[in-house]
Design an enzyme around this catalytic site. Sequence first.
Site, PDB file in Angstrom:
ATOM      1  N   ASN A  46      29.235  47.117 122.593  1.00 18.29           N
ATOM      2  CA  ASN A  46      30.568  47.513 122.071  1.00 18.29           C
ATOM      3  C   ASN A  46      30.678  47.347 120.561  1.00 18.29           C
ATOM      4  O   ASN A  46      30.562  46.224 120.064  1.00 18.29           O
ATOM      5  CB  ASN A  46      31.664  46.632 122.674  1.00 18.29           C
ATOM      6  CG  ASN A  46      32.018  47.032 124.082  1.00 18.29           C
ATOM      7  OD1 ASN A  46      31.184  46.930 124.970  1.00 18.29           O
ATOM      8  ND2 ASN A  46      33.244  47.489 124.273  1.00 18.29           N
ATOM      9  N   ASN A  47      30.916  48.442 119.865  1.00 20.01           N
ATOM     10  CA  ASN A  47      31.145  48.371 118.414  1.00 20.01           C
ATOM     11  C   ASN A  47      32.631  48.184 118.128  1.00 20.01           C
ATOM     12  O   ASN A  47      33.486  48.628 118.897  1.00 20.01           O
ATOM     13  CB  ASN A  47      30.694  49.673 117.757  1.00 20.01           C
ATOM     14  CG  ASN A  47      29.221  49.708 117.419  1.00 20.01           C
ATOM     15  OD1 ASN A  47      28.848  50.006 116.297  1.00 20.01           O
ATOM     16  ND2 ASN A  47      28.356  49.398 118.389  1.00 20.01           N
ATOM     17  N   THR A 107      37.225  66.819 117.505  1.00 18.64           N
ATOM     18  CA  THR A 107      38.115  66.636 118.654  1.00 18.64           C
ATOM     19  C   THR A 107      39.212  65.653 118.227  1.00 18.64           C
ATOM     20  O   THR A 107      39.265  65.241 117.068  1.00 18.64           O
ATOM     21  CB  THR A 107      37.350  66.000 119.838  1.00 18.64           C
ATOM     22  OG1 THR A 107      36.960  64.664 119.446  1.00 18.64           O
ATOM     23  CG2 THR A 107      36.130  66.808 120.231  1.00 18.64           C
ATOM     24  N   THR A 162      24.075  54.008 125.244  1.00 17.74           N
ATOM     25  CA  THR A 162      25.021  52.882 125.333  1.00 17.74           C
ATOM     26  C   THR A 162      24.509  51.830 126.316  1.00 17.74           C
ATOM     27  O   THR A 162      23.743  52.158 127.240  1.00 17.74           O
ATOM     28  CB  THR A 162      26.404  53.375 125.801  1.00 17.74           C
ATOM     29  OG1 THR A 162      27.229  52.244 126.096  1.00 17.74           O
ATOM     30  CG2 THR A 162      26.326  54.232 127.053  1.00 17.74           C
ATOM     31  N   ASP A 163      24.997  50.595 126.168  1.00 13.17           N
ATOM     32  CA  ASP A 163      24.640  49.549 127.142  1.00 13.17           C
ATOM     33  C   ASP A 163      25.251  49.830 128.513  1.00 13.17           C
ATOM     34  O   ASP A 163      24.825  49.261 129.521  1.00 13.17           O
ATOM     35  CB  ASP A 163      25.067  48.158 126.640  1.00 13.17           C
ATOM     36  CG  ASP A 163      26.561  48.002 126.403  1.00 13.17           C
ATOM     37  OD1 ASP A 163      27.319  48.965 126.623  1.00 13.17           O
ATOM     38  OD2 ASP A 163      26.976  46.895 126.002  1.00 13.17           O
ATOM     39  N   GLU A 164      26.253  50.733 128.565  1.00  8.25           N
ATOM     40  CA  GLU A 164      26.925  50.993 129.844  1.00  8.25           C
ATOM     41  C   GLU A 164      26.019  51.676 130.864  1.00  8.25           C
ATOM     42  O   GLU A 164      26.348  51.726 132.047  1.00  8.25           O
ATOM     43  CB  GLU A 164      28.187  51.826 129.633  1.00  8.25           C
ATOM     44  CG  GLU A 164      29.241  51.076 128.861  1.00  8.25           C
ATOM     45  CD  GLU A 164      30.655  51.515 129.164  1.00  8.25           C
ATOM     46  OE1 GLU A 164      30.888  52.151 130.210  1.00  8.25           O
ATOM     47  OE2 GLU A 164      31.535  51.213 128.346  1.00  8.25           O
ATOM     48  N   TYR A 209      43.683  44.160 130.485  1.00  7.74           N
ATOM     49  CA  TYR A 209      43.455  44.661 131.837  1.00  7.74           C
ATOM     50  C   TYR A 209      43.118  43.499 132.785  1.00  7.74           C
ATOM     51  O   TYR A 209      42.303  42.622 132.433  1.00  7.74           O
ATOM     52  CB  TYR A 209      42.280  45.640 131.852  1.00  7.74           C
ATOM     53  CG  TYR A 209      42.532  46.959 131.152  1.00  7.74           C
ATOM     54  CD1 TYR A 209      43.826  47.397 130.853  1.00  7.74           C
ATOM     55  CD2 TYR A 209      41.473  47.798 130.804  1.00  7.74           C
ATOM     56  CE1 TYR A 209      44.043  48.611 130.224  1.00  7.74           C
ATOM     57  CE2 TYR A 209      41.681  49.018 130.172  1.00  7.74           C
ATOM     58  CZ  TYR A 209      42.974  49.409 129.883  1.00  7.74           C
ATOM     59  OH  TYR A 209      43.175  50.612 129.260  1.00  7.74           O
ATOM     60  N   GLY A 224      28.506  64.337 115.429  1.00 11.98           N
ATOM     61  CA  GLY A 224      29.582  63.357 115.612  1.00 11.98           C
ATOM     62  C   GLY A 224      29.797  62.523 114.353  1.00 11.98           C
ATOM     63  O   GLY A 224      30.325  61.411 114.427  1.00 11.98           O
ATOM     64  N   GLY A 225      29.440  63.077 113.203  1.00 12.11           N
ATOM     65  CA  GLY A 225      29.520  62.335 111.938  1.00 12.11           C
ATOM     66  C   GLY A 225      30.940  62.090 111.451  1.00 12.11           C
ATOM     67  O   GLY A 225      31.133  61.315 110.512  1.00 12.11           O
ATOM     68  N   PHE A 245      33.962  57.507 114.652  1.00  8.80           N
ATOM     69  CA  PHE A 245      33.957  56.105 114.210  1.00  8.80           C
ATOM     70  C   PHE A 245      32.550  55.657 113.770  1.00  8.80           C
ATOM     71  O   PHE A 245      32.332  55.263 112.619  1.00  8.80           O
ATOM     72  CB  PHE A 245      34.497  55.249 115.360  1.00  8.80           C
ATOM     73  CG  PHE A 245      34.205  53.789 115.272  1.00  8.80           C
ATOM     74  CD1 PHE A 245      34.552  53.041 114.156  1.00  8.80           C
ATOM     75  CD2 PHE A 245      33.587  53.136 116.340  1.00  8.80           C
ATOM     76  CE1 PHE A 245      34.280  51.673 114.090  1.00  8.80           C
ATOM     77  CE2 PHE A 245      33.326  51.779 116.287  1.00  8.80           C
ATOM     78  CZ  PHE A 245      33.665  51.049 115.159  1.00  8.80           C
ATOM     79  N   LYS A 284      26.537  59.451 129.970  1.00  8.19           N
ATOM     80  CA  LYS A 284      25.609  58.948 128.947  1.00  8.19           C
ATOM     81  C   LYS A 284      24.235  58.655 129.567  1.00  8.19           C
ATOM     82  O   LYS A 284      23.208  58.907 128.956  1.00  8.19           O
ATOM     83  CB  LYS A 284      26.166  57.678 128.288  1.00  8.19           C
ATOM     84  CG  LYS A 284      27.421  57.886 127.459  1.00  8.19           C
ATOM     85  CD  LYS A 284      27.208  58.720 126.211  1.00  8.19           C
ATOM     86  CE  LYS A 284      26.350  58.052 125.172  1.00  8.19           C
ATOM     87  NZ  LYS A 284      26.255  58.886 123.938  1.00  8.19           N
ATOM     88  N   TYR A 331      32.153  58.157 132.237  1.00 10.88           N
ATOM     89  CA  TYR A 331      31.569  58.145 130.878  1.00 10.88           C
ATOM     90  C   TYR A 331      30.141  57.613 130.934  1.00 10.88           C
ATOM     91  O   TYR A 331      29.205  58.225 130.405  1.00 10.88           O
ATOM     92  CB  TYR A 331      32.425  57.273 129.943  1.00 10.88           C
ATOM     93  CG  TYR A 331      31.684  56.818 128.695  1.00 10.88           C
ATOM     94  CD1 TYR A 331      31.429  57.705 127.659  1.00 10.88           C
ATOM     95  CD2 TYR A 331      31.215  55.503 128.579  1.00 10.88           C
ATOM     96  CE1 TYR A 331      30.724  57.286 126.525  1.00 10.88           C
ATOM     97  CE2 TYR A 331      30.518  55.082 127.455  1.00 10.88           C
ATOM     98  CZ  TYR A 331      30.261  55.977 126.428  1.00 10.88           C
ATOM     99  OH  TYR A 331      29.567  55.568 125.320  1.00 10.88           O
TER     100      TYR A 331
END
Length: 335
Positions: A185-186, A45, A132-134, A213, A12-13, A16, A160, A156
Amino acid sequence: MPKRIPKILITGGAGFMGSAFVKLLIKGSFSVQGELPFVVVDRLTYAGDLKRLESVRRKFKFYKVDICNKRQIDSVFKKEKPEIVVHFAAESHVDRSINDAQVFIKTNVKGTQILIDACRRYGVKKFVYISTDEVYGKLVHGKFKENACFKPNNPYAVSKATADLLVQAYVKAYKFPAIIIRPSNNYGPWQYPEKFISLGILRVLEGGKIPLYGDGKNIRQWLYVDDCMRGIAAIMRKGRVGEVYNLGGIGESRNIDTAKLLLKVLGVSPEQIEFVQDRLGHDIRYSLDSSKVYRELGWKAQVGFIQGLKLTVDWALQHQRWLKSKLPDINKLYK
Ligand code: NAD
Ligand code: DAU
């Protein structure tokens, strides 16, 4: 004797965060002569773009490979024999996962399994999984520590969390030398403009409004991307194998306050906000306790939220063409 850099493969380099990590590694190797031992694997992608790496293009090897393709992954590992693998590649956008979960399960779960099996077969010495924190789900008060339970609330986050658990199982079952990192979140330069801050900037640059939202009261803990990459690099080098590390940002902020701050930095009216339909299963708040990584490695976020937003907006003003080139895709996503 010059220090030897281990061969590092980054999945994934071209994304982002992955591209920011590759640039940090290259910057940190400025005194090294000859070829640098960095290998990027990315399927390119909609979210992957080698333009992010243009400034360092000749300093790494690139393979356009899908992590779900075992044969392709095997051939890269056979040829490159990486010693460390840092795994960023994923489908990363929550809204897209709510529209269709299929590719999230494939890339984030199956892709991770294919990758960690390849790591085992080829004797990789360290595997760093960017989780991720999610995975922890939402919380109203307090902060999540690394031992909090998993309660993911969207496809998602589930994908993860599943991969995170799979990596943990490999650590237990096979003594697989993995470290798990869970960032908040970055935001920052080169973020695909589907995410809140980069989308907000793009909409304003087009003369539109920032879409909010629900009531805009959901809270995110924003982490400037270069801060996060410094943390990942420190953990990759000196973190303890088998451990999990949270990486949380400084800027905990309600979305409405983030939008207002962003409008101020952009120098436009605070009225440029539009309330739109809420996200399904929208988590009210994420917040990480990052005291473990501070205690062990001295890492903490350094870039303040206003400073980070200014850096992001400055970058966006200089890269409007790149941001606007993503508009057809963004307008299809948010029609
Ligand atoms: P991104 O969407 O910008 O980049 C993902 C990259 O992975 C792209 O370059 C894409 O082409 C590549 N990719 C996707 N599917 C692939 C496949 N099957 N094979 C090979 N490459 C593939 O994502 P990002 O924001 O840079 O996030 C990177 C990682 O960090 C992800 O694992 C994400 O879950 C995690 N994360 C992101 C954030 C955030 O705020 N952005 C926060 C915490 C954790
Ligand atoms: O917390 C880490 C996660 O952060 C990462 O694991 C994910 O890869 C990354 O996408 C991000 O997920 P979020 O869903 O928190 O990020 P997003 O930028 O999509 O949304 C941030 C907040 O802003 C969230 O509360 C939803 C809200 N939002 C988002 C969009 C796109 C809006 O209010 N309006 C919008 O148009």
